[in-house]
Design a protein around this motif. Sequence first.
Motif, PDB file in Angstrom:
ATOM      1  N   ASN A 108     -19.136  73.971 160.190  1.00 56.84           N
ATOM      2  CA  ASN A 108     -18.193  73.863 159.070  1.00 56.84           C
ATOM      3  C   ASN A 108     -17.211  75.038 159.153  1.00 56.84           C
ATOM      4  O   ASN A 108     -17.619  76.203 159.200  1.00 56.84           O
ATOM      5  CB  ASN A 108     -18.971  73.873 157.748  1.00 56.84           C
ATOM      6  N   HIS A 109     -15.927  74.753 159.191  1.00 60.31           N
ATOM      7  CA  HIS A 109     -14.875  75.751 159.375  1.00 60.31           C
ATOM      8  C   HIS A 109     -14.949  76.877 158.352  1.00 60.31           C
ATOM      9  O   HIS A 109     -14.797  78.060 158.688  1.00 60.31           O
ATOM     10  CB  HIS A 109     -13.528  75.027 159.283  1.00 60.31           C
ATOM     11  N   CYS A 110     -15.196  76.535 157.097  1.00 61.27           N
ATOM     12  CA  CYS A 110     -15.270  77.540 156.030  1.00 61.27           C
ATOM     13  C   CYS A 110     -16.456  78.479 156.266  1.00 61.27           C
ATOM     14  O   CYS A 110     -16.348  79.701 156.077  1.00 61.27           O
ATOM     15  CB  CYS A 110     -15.425  76.867 154.672  1.00 61.27           C
ATOM     16  N   ILE A 111     -17.578  77.913 156.687  1.00 59.63           N
ATOM     17  CA  ILE A 111     -18.763  78.729 156.962  1.00 59.63           C
ATOM     18  C   ILE A 111     -18.497  79.635 158.150  1.00 59.63           C
ATOM     19  O   ILE A 111     -18.987  80.774 158.222  1.00 59.63           O
ATOM     20  CB  ILE A 111     -20.006  77.839 157.131  1.00 59.63           C
ATOM     21  N   GLY A 112     -17.691  79.163 159.112  1.00 57.53           N
ATOM     22  CA  GLY A 112     -17.277  80.033 160.217  1.00 57.53           C
ATOM     23  C   GLY A 112     -16.601  81.286 159.675  1.00 57.53           C
ATOM     24  O   GLY A 112     -16.923  82.415 160.084  1.00 57.53           O
ATOM     25  N   HIS A 113     -15.673  81.112 158.742  1.00 62.82           N
ATOM     26  CA  HIS A 113     -14.987  82.262 158.151  1.00 62.82           C
ATOM     27  C   HIS A 113     -15.984  83.196 157.463  1.00 62.82           C
ATOM     28  O   HIS A 113     -15.922  84.420 157.617  1.00 62.82           O
ATOM     29  CB  HIS A 113     -13.949  81.802 157.122  1.00 62.82           C
ATOM     30  N   ILE A 114     -16.898  82.613 156.702  1.00 62.78           N
ATOM     31  CA  ILE A 114     -17.863  83.424 155.945  1.00 62.78           C
ATOM     32  C   ILE A 114     -18.757  84.223 156.890  1.00 62.78           C
ATOM     33  O   ILE A 114     -18.953  85.446 156.716  1.00 62.78           O
ATOM     34  CB  ILE A 114     -18.740  82.541 155.024  1.00 62.78           C
ATOM     35  N   GLU A 115     -19.300  83.552 157.902  1.00 60.11           N
ATOM     36  CA  GLU A 115     -20.230  84.248 158.800  1.00 60.11           C
ATOM     37  C   GLU A 115     -19.531  85.340 159.603  1.00 60.11           C
ATOM     38  O   GLU A 115     -20.119  86.383 159.903  1.00 60.11           O
ATOM     39  CB  GLU A 115     -20.946  83.258 159.716  1.00 60.11           C
ATOM     40  N   MET A 116     -18.259  85.112 159.967  1.00 60.80           N
ATOM     41  CA  MET A 116     -17.512  86.149 160.683  1.00 60.80           C
ATOM     42  C   MET A 116     -17.280  87.336 159.773  1.00 60.80           C
ATOM     43  O   MET A 116     -17.413  88.488 160.184  1.00 60.80           O
ATOM     44  CB  MET A 116     -16.152  85.589 161.148  1.00 60.80           C
ATOM     45  N   GLY A 117     -16.917  87.047 158.512  1.00 61.50           N
ATOM     46  CA  GLY A 117     -16.703  88.119 157.544  1.00 61.50           C
ATOM     47  C   GLY A 117     -17.964  88.949 157.363  1.00 61.50           C
ATOM     48  O   GLY A 117     -17.924  90.179 157.346  1.00 61.50           O
ATOM     49  N   ARG A 118     -19.101  88.263 157.256  1.00 63.95           N
ATOM     50  CA  ARG A 118     -20.382  88.976 157.085  1.00 63.95           C
ATOM     51  C   ARG A 118     -20.699  89.822 158.305  1.00 63.95           C
ATOM     52  O   ARG A 118     -21.154  90.965 158.193  1.00 63.95           O
ATOM     53  CB  ARG A 118     -21.520  87.983 156.847  1.00 63.95           C
ATOM     54  N   LEU A 119     -20.443  89.282 159.497  1.00 69.23           N
ATOM     55  CA  LEU A 119     -20.754  90.007 160.726  1.00 69.23           C
ATOM     56  C   LEU A 119     -19.912  91.266 160.838  1.00 69.23           C
ATOM     57  O   LEU A 119     -20.425  92.366 161.044  1.00 69.23           O
ATOM     58  CB  LEU A 119     -20.499  89.121 161.954  1.00 69.23           C
ATOM     59  N   ILE A 120     -18.601  91.128 160.670  1.00 68.96           N
ATOM     60  CA  ILE A 120     -17.692  92.243 160.896  1.00 68.96           C
ATOM     61  C   ILE A 120     -17.846  93.315 159.821  1.00 68.96           C
ATOM     62  O   ILE A 120     -17.845  94.511 160.113  1.00 68.96           O
ATOM     63  CB  ILE A 120     -16.231  91.748 160.947  1.00 68.96           C
ATOM     64  N   THR A 121     -17.960  92.910 158.564  1.00 67.40           N
ATOM     65  CA  THR A 121     -17.955  93.890 157.478  1.00 67.40           C
ATOM     66  C   THR A 121     -19.350  94.376 157.108  1.00 67.40           C
ATOM     67  O   THR A 121     -19.482  95.375 156.420  1.00 67.40           O
ATOM     68  CB  THR A 121     -17.316  93.315 156.196  1.00 67.40           C
ATOM     69  N   LYS A 122     -20.374  93.644 157.526  1.00 66.89           N
ATOM     70  CA  LYS A 122     -21.766  93.949 157.162  1.00 66.89           C
ATOM     71  C   LYS A 122     -21.993  93.896 155.644  1.00 66.89           C
ATOM     72  O   LYS A 122     -22.938  94.515 155.135  1.00 66.89           O
ATOM     73  CB  LYS A 122     -22.209  95.339 157.682  1.00 66.89           C
ATOM     74  N   ALA A 123     -21.138  93.199 154.906  1.00 68.93           N
ATOM     75  CA  ALA A 123     -21.383  93.002 153.478  1.00 68.93           C
ATOM     76  C   ALA A 123     -22.717  92.294 153.327  1.00 68.93           C
ATOM     77  O   ALA A 123     -23.033  91.389 154.096  1.00 68.93           O
ATOM     78  CB  ALA A 123     -20.267  92.170 152.855  1.00 68.93           C
ATOM     79  N   ASN A 124     -23.496  92.680 152.305  1.00 71.85           N
ATOM     80  CA  ASN A 124     -24.859  92.195 152.184  1.00 71.85           C
ATOM     81  C   ASN A 124     -24.935  90.787 151.584  1.00 71.85           C
ATOM     82  O   ASN A 124     -25.408  89.859 152.224  1.00 71.85           O
ATOM     83  CB  ASN A 124     -25.667  93.173 151.312  1.00 71.85           C
ATOM     84  N   ASN A 125     -24.473  90.618 150.367  1.00 73.76           N
ATOM     85  CA  ASN A 125     -24.498  89.296 149.739  1.00 73.76           C
ATOM     86  C   ASN A 125     -23.290  89.180 148.803  1.00 73.76           C
ATOM     87  O   ASN A 125     -23.427  89.141 147.587  1.00 73.76           O
ATOM     88  CB  ASN A 125     -25.805  89.098 148.965  1.00 73.76           C
ATOM     89  N   PRO A 126     -22.083  89.125 149.390  1.00 78.43           N
ATOM     90  CA  PRO A 126     -20.879  89.210 148.572  1.00 78.43           C
ATOM     91  C   PRO A 126     -20.498  87.897 147.901  1.00 78.43           C
ATOM     92  O   PRO A 126     -20.869  86.819 148.363  1.00 78.43           O
ATOM     93  CB  PRO A 126     -19.806  89.588 149.595  1.00 78.43           C
ATOM     94  N   THR A 127     -19.735  88.011 146.811  1.00 76.21           N
ATOM     95  CA  THR A 127     -18.965  86.883 146.303  1.00 76.21           C
ATOM     96  C   THR A 127     -17.812  86.723 147.291  1.00 76.21           C
ATOM     97  O   THR A 127     -17.142  87.695 147.627  1.00 76.21           O
ATOM     98  CB  THR A 127     -18.401  87.212 144.902  1.00 76.21           C
ATOM     99  N   VAL A 128     -17.577  85.502 147.771  1.00 75.85           N
ATOM    100  CA  VAL A 128     -16.569  85.303 148.810  1.00 75.85           C
ATOM    101  C   VAL A 128     -15.333  84.613 148.240  1.00 75.85           C
ATOM    102  O   VAL A 128     -15.442  83.592 147.557  1.00 75.85           O
ATOM    103  CB  VAL A 128     -17.133  84.427 149.960  1.00 75.85           C
TER     104      VAL A 128
END
Lengths: 313, 79
Positions: A108-128
């Motif tokens: 899912n394209h949106c989940i791609g964005h979310i997982e990349m954001g989590r990987l790069i920023t190391k945010a723990n459990n953010p509101t996206v």
Amino acid sequence: MTVVIGFEGSANKIGIGIIRDGEVLSNPRRTYITPPGQGFMPSDTARHHRAVILTVLKEALEQAGLKPADIDCVAYTKGPGMGAPLVTVALVARTVAQLWRKPLLGVNHCIGHIEMGRLITKANNPTVLYVSGGNTQVIAYSERRYRIFGETIDIAVGNCLDRFARVIKISNDPSPGYNIEQMAKKGSQYVELPYTVKGMDVSFSGILSYIEETLFSMLVEITERAMAHCGSQEVLIVGGVGCNLRLQEMMGVMCKERGAKLFATDERFCIDNGAMIAQAGWEMFRSGQVTELEDSWITQRYRTDEVEVTWRD
Amino acid sequence: SLEVPFPSSHEATIALRSLSPDREPRKGGISKVITVSGSTLSRWSADEARILRVSVNSFLDHLSLVMETMDMFGPPVAM
């Protein structure tokens, strides 16, 4: 060690990226840019992608210094997005998955964005806050789903900005949004315009004539509301509009007032790219998901909360 | 109907499995069947010539992309 290659081409960017255990080994990308005053149409976009995709694939392998045998899984964008470009990219992904005898994963394209954001920023459990030309959603993770808390009830904020750019014939190179931002920096007059927030949601089609301030304030408000509901102290902005420094600045002010942390990535990763599909594919693959070829059809509509997030608790 | 030769039935099957998952964009008025027997065979039936032409054009575009991919990144890895 798990190596995943990701193929992305749901809008006017075609990108192929390779990730090995959280390391981006390559992430080449091309953008289909139309003349000022024109948006991009599905068949022309598909034609653009078709002309360059095999070259970009070669680049991705060469820049990563890998051979097909080194790849463990082939991930591609299943949706959402424009039909013809999605098919063009899926065809190549399915073909190489079979040629190289590797499992396939529809992402899912949106989940791609979310997982990349989590990987790069190391945010723990953010509101996206996911903001792009095609999507505007406020998302929070809960019990194996990325729940959509709020979204646009009509057009995406990036679509609104792009259409505005078209009307006043701003260049689409490198992107209309970037050029609006540069011009807005020099602006000094604020014009009061309709501000349309409805609870958790926003509406953009009524306010096509302008400035970022109003659009972004609306987004900050609904993000704050979602944070309050979830008791969240982190915000992650993903999607092409997330590159906008003014949006980040305004979100930062709200976060500071709440004692929350703001996370964002740079244009390499907030704009559509192949590595983000590879990263979501890496998570899905490691948690045991695979897409059979018969089920690998693309889809123009694919909601973020349709996916079972098996890789998070 | 359209018959496309491939160097092997394995490669014809790869093409088939890449081309078949996506649904026709237009719901009504067209039916398409792709099968493999040594080479790839496609058979269409449509209510209007215009719909047939669009579907065949699309298929040929997609087929040529699949074949180019196989040329550049093949031959298929052995079992």
